[in-house]
Design a protein around this motif. Sequence first.
Motif, PDB file in Angstrom:
ATOM      1  N   GLY A   2       0.790  -1.219   0.000  1.00  0.00           N
ATOM      2  CA  GLY A   2       0.000   0.000   0.000  1.00  0.00           C
ATOM      3  C   GLY A   2       0.821   1.267   0.000  1.00  0.00           C
ATOM      4  N   GLY A   3       2.123   1.180   0.229  1.00  0.00           N
ATOM      5  CA  GLY A   3       2.964   2.371   0.246  1.00  0.00           C
ATOM      6  C   GLY A   3       3.389   2.780  -1.148  1.00  0.00           C
ATOM      7  N   MET A   4       3.803   4.025  -1.267  1.00  0.00           N
ATOM      8  CA  MET A   4       4.255   4.543  -2.559  1.00  0.00           C
ATOM      9  C   MET A   4       5.543   5.336  -2.317  1.00  0.00           C
ATOM     10  SD  MET A   4       2.371   7.256  -5.126  1.00  0.00           S
ATOM     11  CE  MET A   4       1.052   6.170  -5.585  1.00  0.00           C
ATOM     12  N   PRO A   5       6.663   4.915  -2.897  1.00  0.00           N
ATOM     13  CA  PRO A   5       7.901   5.675  -2.737  1.00  0.00           C
ATOM     14  C   PRO A   5       7.838   6.983  -3.518  1.00  0.00           C
ATOM     15  CG  PRO A   5       8.269   3.756  -4.141  1.00  0.00           C
ATOM     16  CD  PRO A   5       6.852   3.689  -3.662  1.00  0.00           C
ATOM     17  N   VAL A   6       8.072   8.074  -2.802  1.00  0.00           N
ATOM     18  CA  VAL A   6       7.966   9.418  -3.375  1.00  0.00           C
ATOM     19  C   VAL A   6       9.217  10.210  -3.017  1.00  0.00           C
ATOM     20  CG1 VAL A   6       6.675  11.591  -3.271  1.00  0.00           C
ATOM     21  CG2 VAL A   6       5.450   9.421  -3.239  1.00  0.00           C
ATOM     22  N   LEU A   7       9.722  10.955  -3.967  1.00  0.00           N
ATOM     23  CA  LEU A   7      10.847  11.857  -3.706  1.00  0.00           C
ATOM     24  C   LEU A   7      10.299  13.146  -3.108  1.00  0.00           C
ATOM     25  CD1 LEU A   7      13.823  12.643  -3.894  1.00  0.00           C
ATOM     26  CD2 LEU A   7      13.372  13.423  -6.235  1.00  0.00           C
ATOM     27  N   ALA A   8      10.603  13.366  -1.844  1.00  0.00           N
ATOM     28  CA  ALA A   8      10.156  14.578  -1.160  1.00  0.00           C
ATOM     29  C   ALA A   8      11.220  15.666  -1.273  1.00  0.00           C
ATOM     30  CB  ALA A   8       9.883  14.273   0.308  1.00  0.00           C
ATOM     31  N   HIS A   9      10.753  16.896  -1.297  1.00  0.00           N
ATOM     32  CA  HIS A   9      11.631  18.074  -1.305  1.00  0.00           C
ATOM     33  C   HIS A   9      12.721  18.013  -2.380  1.00  0.00           C
ATOM     34  CE1 HIS A   9       9.693  17.836   2.523  1.00  0.00           C
ATOM     35  NE2 HIS A   9      10.699  17.377   3.214  1.00  0.00           N
ATOM     36  N   PRO A  10      12.368  17.778  -3.634  1.00  0.00           N
ATOM     37  CA  PRO A  10      13.411  17.653  -4.660  1.00  0.00           C
ATOM     38  C   PRO A  10      14.295  18.889  -4.782  1.00  0.00           C
ATOM     39  CG  PRO A  10      11.247  17.889  -5.679  1.00  0.00           C
ATOM     40  CD  PRO A  10      11.025  17.688  -4.209  1.00  0.00           C
ATOM     41  N   ILE A  35       6.669  12.205  -7.009  1.00  0.00           N
ATOM     42  CA  ILE A  35       7.545  13.334  -6.719  1.00  0.00           C
ATOM     43  C   ILE A  35       6.716  14.426  -6.061  1.00  0.00           C
ATOM     44  CG2 ILE A  35       7.231  14.349  -9.025  1.00  0.00           C
ATOM     45  CD1 ILE A  35      10.184  15.290  -8.839  1.00  0.00           C
ATOM     46  N   GLU A  36       7.293  15.074  -5.087  1.00  0.00           N
ATOM     47  CA  GLU A  36       6.607  16.175  -4.409  1.00  0.00           C
ATOM     48  C   GLU A  36       6.757  17.434  -5.265  1.00  0.00           C
ATOM     49  OE1 GLU A  36       6.181  17.751   0.095  1.00  0.00           O
ATOM     50  OE2 GLU A  36       8.223  17.399  -0.589  1.00  0.00           O
ATOM     51  N   SER A  37       5.740  17.696  -6.044  1.00  0.00           N
ATOM     52  CA  SER A  37       5.799  18.847  -6.950  1.00  0.00           C
ATOM     53  C   SER A  37       5.324  20.128  -6.270  1.00  0.00           C
ATOM     54  CB  SER A  37       4.963  18.587  -8.201  1.00  0.00           C
ATOM     55  OG  SER A  37       3.613  18.368  -7.858  1.00  0.00           O
ATOM     56  N   ARG A  38       4.557  19.995  -5.209  1.00  0.00           N
ATOM     57  CA  ARG A  38       4.041  21.170  -4.496  1.00  0.00           C
ATOM     58  C   ARG A  38       4.628  21.193  -3.088  1.00  0.00           C
ATOM     59  NH1 ARG A  38       0.087  18.789  -7.363  1.00  0.00           N
ATOM     60  NH2 ARG A  38      -0.949  20.035  -8.924  1.00  0.00           N
ATOM     61  N   TYR A  39       5.418  22.220  -2.839  1.00  0.00           N
ATOM     62  CA  TYR A  39       6.109  22.359  -1.553  1.00  0.00           C
ATOM     63  C   TYR A  39       6.245  23.839  -1.269  1.00  0.00           C
ATOM     64  CZ  TYR A  39       9.701  21.421   1.999  1.00  0.00           C
ATOM     65  OH  TYR A  39      10.419  21.346   3.161  1.00  0.00           O
ATOM     66  N   PHE A  40       6.204  24.206  -0.008  1.00  0.00           N
ATOM     67  CA  PHE A  40       6.129  25.629   0.324  1.00  0.00           C
ATOM     68  C   PHE A  40       7.313  26.446  -0.176  1.00  0.00           C
ATOM     69  CE2 PHE A  40       8.713  24.284   3.874  1.00  0.00           C
ATOM     70  CZ  PHE A  40       9.461  25.393   4.214  1.00  0.00           C
ATOM     71  N   ALA A  47       7.693  24.401  -9.273  1.00  0.00           N
ATOM     72  CA  ALA A  47       6.539  23.503  -9.172  1.00  0.00           C
ATOM     73  C   ALA A  47       6.118  23.022 -10.558  1.00  0.00           C
ATOM     74  CB  ALA A  47       5.377  24.189  -8.465  1.00  0.00           C
ATOM     75  N   ALA A  48       6.125  23.924 -11.534  1.00  0.00           N
ATOM     76  CA  ALA A  48       5.769  23.551 -12.910  1.00  0.00           C
ATOM     77  C   ALA A  48       6.787  22.565 -13.484  1.00  0.00           C
ATOM     78  CB  ALA A  48       5.678  24.793 -13.788  1.00  0.00           C
ATOM     79  N   TYR A  49       8.058  22.778 -13.181  1.00  0.00           N
ATOM     80  CA  TYR A  49       9.116  21.876 -13.658  1.00  0.00           C
ATOM     81  C   TYR A  49       8.919  20.473 -13.083  1.00  0.00           C
ATOM     82  CZ  TYR A  49      13.785  19.776 -13.912  1.00  0.00           C
ATOM     83  OH  TYR A  49      14.839  18.927 -14.123  1.00  0.00           O
ATOM     84  N   TYR A  50       8.669  20.369 -11.788  1.00  0.00           N
ATOM     85  CA  TYR A  50       8.479  19.058 -11.165  1.00  0.00           C
ATOM     86  C   TYR A  50       7.184  18.398 -11.654  1.00  0.00           C
ATOM     87  CZ  TYR A  50      12.342  20.519  -8.203  1.00  0.00           C
ATOM     88  OH  TYR A  50      13.567  20.950  -7.749  1.00  0.00           O
ATOM     89  N   SER A  51       6.162  19.193 -11.896  1.00  0.00           N
ATOM     90  CA  SER A  51       4.915  18.650 -12.459  1.00  0.00           C
ATOM     91  C   SER A  51       5.143  18.109 -13.865  1.00  0.00           C
ATOM     92  CB  SER A  51       3.826  19.723 -12.505  1.00  0.00           C
ATOM     93  OG  SER A  51       3.351  20.006 -11.223  1.00  0.00           O
ATOM     94  N   GLU A  52       5.918  18.836 -14.647  1.00  0.00           N
ATOM     95  CA  GLU A  52       6.238  18.402 -16.012  1.00  0.00           C
ATOM     96  C   GLU A  52       6.988  17.064 -15.986  1.00  0.00           C
ATOM     97  OE1 GLU A  52       9.430  19.765 -19.345  1.00  0.00           O
ATOM     98  OE2 GLU A  52       8.242  21.374 -18.430  1.00  0.00           O
ATOM     99  N   LEU A  53       7.947  16.946 -15.083  1.00  0.00           N
ATOM    100  CA  LEU A  53       8.689  15.686 -14.970  1.00  0.00           C
ATOM    101  C   LEU A  53       7.774  14.553 -14.503  1.00  0.00           C
ATOM    102  CD1 LEU A  53      12.072  16.853 -13.413  1.00  0.00           C
ATOM    103  CD2 LEU A  53      11.657  16.051 -15.751  1.00  0.00           C
ATOM    104  N   ALA A  54       6.860  14.863 -13.603  1.00  0.00           N
ATOM    105  CA  ALA A  54       5.909  13.849 -13.134  1.00  0.00           C
ATOM    106  C   ALA A  54       5.091  13.310 -14.303  1.00  0.00           C
ATOM    107  CB  ALA A  54       5.000  14.429 -12.058  1.00  0.00           C
ATOM    108  N   ARG A  55       4.599  14.205 -15.141  1.00  0.00           N
ATOM    109  CA  ARG A  55       3.830  13.768 -16.314  1.00  0.00           C
ATOM    110  C   ARG A  55       4.705  12.983 -17.292  1.00  0.00           C
ATOM    111  NH1 ARG A  55       1.760  18.788 -15.313  1.00  0.00           N
ATOM    112  NH2 ARG A  55       3.067  19.777 -16.876  1.00  0.00           N
ATOM    113  N   LYS A  56       5.908  13.481 -17.528  1.00  0.00           N
ATOM    114  CA  LYS A  56       6.825  12.845 -18.478  1.00  0.00           C
ATOM    115  C   LYS A  56       7.139  11.403 -18.073  1.00  0.00           C
ATOM    116  CE  LYS A  56      11.360  13.525 -20.634  1.00  0.00           C
ATOM    117  NZ  LYS A  56      12.495  14.460 -20.753  1.00  0.00           N
ATOM    118  N   TYR A  57       7.299  11.170 -16.772  1.00  0.00           N
ATOM    119  CA  TYR A  57       7.700   9.850 -16.294  1.00  0.00           C
ATOM    120  C   TYR A  57       6.574   9.101 -15.570  1.00  0.00           C
ATOM    121  CZ  TYR A  57      12.338  11.362 -17.616  1.00  0.00           C
ATOM    122  OH  TYR A  57      13.417  11.805 -18.338  1.00  0.00           O
TER     123      TYR A  57
END
Length: 93
Positions: A2-10, A35-40, A47-57
Amino acid sequence: NGGMPVLAHPKNLNMDPQEFEPYLKSLISFGLEGIESRYFSHTEREAAYYSELARKYSLAETGGSDYHGQYRNAPLGEYFTPDEETMLALKIR
């Protein structure tokens, strides 16, 4: 289970895009699923760059305030991933 490995704070890796994307691909080869695309501390551009990479991969996008108490700069609940996006990411898995 049930877990999902996620890269936090890229952003905290302090890598330029030429370094970061190959690094991200290597993490994906080891089973990274998000990937954590939204971070304070992310700018809109980051955020747009990390979102783009999320979609790409085909990575799930996560985000949050990373609230650890009042001494932090991000108020509780100010940064989040919309429920619909989170549920879609989990359904895909």
